[in-house]
Design an enzyme around this catalytic site. Sequence first.
Site, PDB file in Angstrom:
ATOM      1  N   GLU A 192      -6.588  -1.483  -3.660  1.00  0.00           N
ATOM      2  CA  GLU A 192      -6.907  -2.830  -4.156  1.00  0.00           C
ATOM      3  C   GLU A 192      -7.386  -2.820  -5.613  1.00  0.00           C
ATOM      4  OE1 GLU A 192      -8.076  -4.984   0.085  1.00  0.00           O
ATOM      5  OE2 GLU A 192      -9.693  -4.372  -1.254  1.00  0.00           O
ATOM      6  N   GLU A 233      -2.866  -3.602   5.135  1.00  0.00           N
ATOM      7  CA  GLU A 233      -4.087  -3.893   5.889  1.00  0.00           C
ATOM      8  C   GLU A 233      -4.002  -5.311   6.417  1.00  0.00           C
ATOM      9  OE1 GLU A 233      -7.717  -3.396   3.724  1.00  0.00           O
ATOM     10  OE2 GLU A 233      -7.127  -1.477   2.839  1.00  0.00           O
TER      11      GLU A 233
END
Length: 691
Positions: A179, A328
Amino acid sequence: MKSRFGFLAAGAIIALLSFGADLPAVAQATAFSDRPAILLGAAWYPEQWPETQWDADLSRMEAAHINLVRIAEFAWSAMEPSEGQFRFEWLDRAIALAEKHHMSVVLGTPTAAPPAWLTTKYPDTLRVDENGVRAEHGNRQQFSFTSPRYRTLAHAIAEKMAERYGHNPNVVGWQLDNEYAQASFDPESKARFHEWLRKKYGSIENLNNRWTTAYWSQTYDSFDEIPVRPEKENPGLLLDWKRFVSDTWKSYSENQIGAIRPLADKRQFITTNTMGWFAGFDEYVVHSNLDIAAWDDYVGGEHYDYFDNGARHDLTRGFKNRNFWVMETQPGFVNWKRTNSSLARGQVRDMAWQAIGHGADAVAYWQWRSAQNGQEQYHGVLAGADGTPVPVYAEVQQVGEEFAKASKALAGTSPQSSVALINDYDSRWAVDFQRHSGNFDPVVEMVAFYKPLRDQSQAVDVISARAPLTGYKLVVAPALNVLPKDVADRLLAYVQAGGNLVLGPRSGMKDEYNALNIQRQPGPLAAALGGRVEQFYAFEDKVPVEGEFGSGAASVWAEQLSVSAPDARVLARYGASNGWLDNQPAVITRRVGKGSITYVGAWLDEDLLAKLTSFLLNRSGVAPIVPNAPDGVEVCLRTGKGRAVLILINHNMTEVNITLPHVMTDLLVAGKAERNSVGLPGYGVAVLESK
């Protein structure tokens, strides 16, 4: 509100379902021919648990039909406990054990969370925020993305991993970092930004001219004088800073790609996991040197909005214009919102199939098992800290069973659409820098257009302003605020060749330097439109709007339009409001070449916007995949390699019945029954293959 297009259009859809072989095929989830086409996975952190518990964890995953694990992404201190001293034996055993349980592995490079020895010995690698405060150890993402020393250390750990696992037959891909998010404002970043500007503009005089620095006596004598701030600055500086950040994250990836690719099996992909509407950088730039796109699918608000979630899937697919991974997603709930509401029973399965319907080839849950400590103790999981399943495990197990049943039919398929929505980071940033109306959120407006387009056409691509446009019948740019001439020329060529272009409010206001276009809105496209924006107004109240597609109201933003070409047509006008807008054009359109340009000058209410999109889709010859689908039922179609797979998701709490375009094979029921209609319970799913 759904648009109804009639039986002729439905016949065309039946043909599309029957002849998917004519459409381009895409790769499966991996380039390894012995792996399933569709993967179900989980994030697994063996370094957090005694090795004696690993086999039990993987056995329970395998029982849930999980066939993918992502590991090592936060394990730098376990792999390199001190500088230059590497310990991979534990990871060797974890990968081998995953293979024993028939699970493919994605390896994460651990650079999102550097070890304490690194940040203590090299504090210059730590990120500095816009207020000059240097980060400390104890969280993650505390590094500076420009630090040469950090990049050297990151390259070293990635290279060591690639040397050891680049040809491991059970490792199918690599995730870089985790991320990407925070920029740094340290001296190195500032120096690199100044060099980036020097390379772009050539001379300080050119920069001064492009940024209009004569305003407020901002004129610079050298690049080194230019400040670095993320807000409340010259619009040209702010936009260039965001572009610099994008290029820097791209080069950050390149540093690790350069370590991995020479040592890795060519079948192993390299990606990173991004975050939907996050706009800290230009995703198209950052994805340009990655093999596939992947994102982390977490419900953005207090409740699951399947239109917003679907838009984020389509956005991610558009980063590479091909299928993607969900690296995810939440198994029920998260831990970082004010109130961390759980998805309802059935919605975890609903979300998994929505991802597949929009082009995901893998769905992985974060995470498998609750960590005993750390900042995310309350996050949803599939197994508790004791290692035994929590209630949502059974629902994920059902998803795994269904993925296994449908995987072969889905191999080589992808979504196809004749409608595109343009997402442009320059424009989103430019609007956010100067909203003028506090409620003018460019993402909210994007989703406002996406919802009726998706609801009515049942297939929408979300693409860059520079993506190929061939094949689209309708292209909608909700707020293409920054419109350089080369982009305008491409859009005009699309229209002249027969495409239908729709521009939303604030389009064409700025050039590539975030300066106001000399031509009035829509800037370089004003002449082709045969009209322009005379003035814009921010609103808190509602403004009545009435036209040939319906009547309703606008709020937030309204532009007074004028018509200059005799063949330009007014589609809607404002009612009585502030005097300036009374009876003035709100929406205008014009035929250009074989196509058309339409300008929508107002933020229309939900019902009126749905009426407008229905009108535009009908005019453009776009029909739904499954006519007369009930409200709340999402229709997804994946085609390719001679196959067509229809995925129907009932987002309602109550049962619905759906008439199919023709007889299809139900892939999820025993015996693969043939059906011409399906009944779906609340949050029910059907996956059907065309005969």
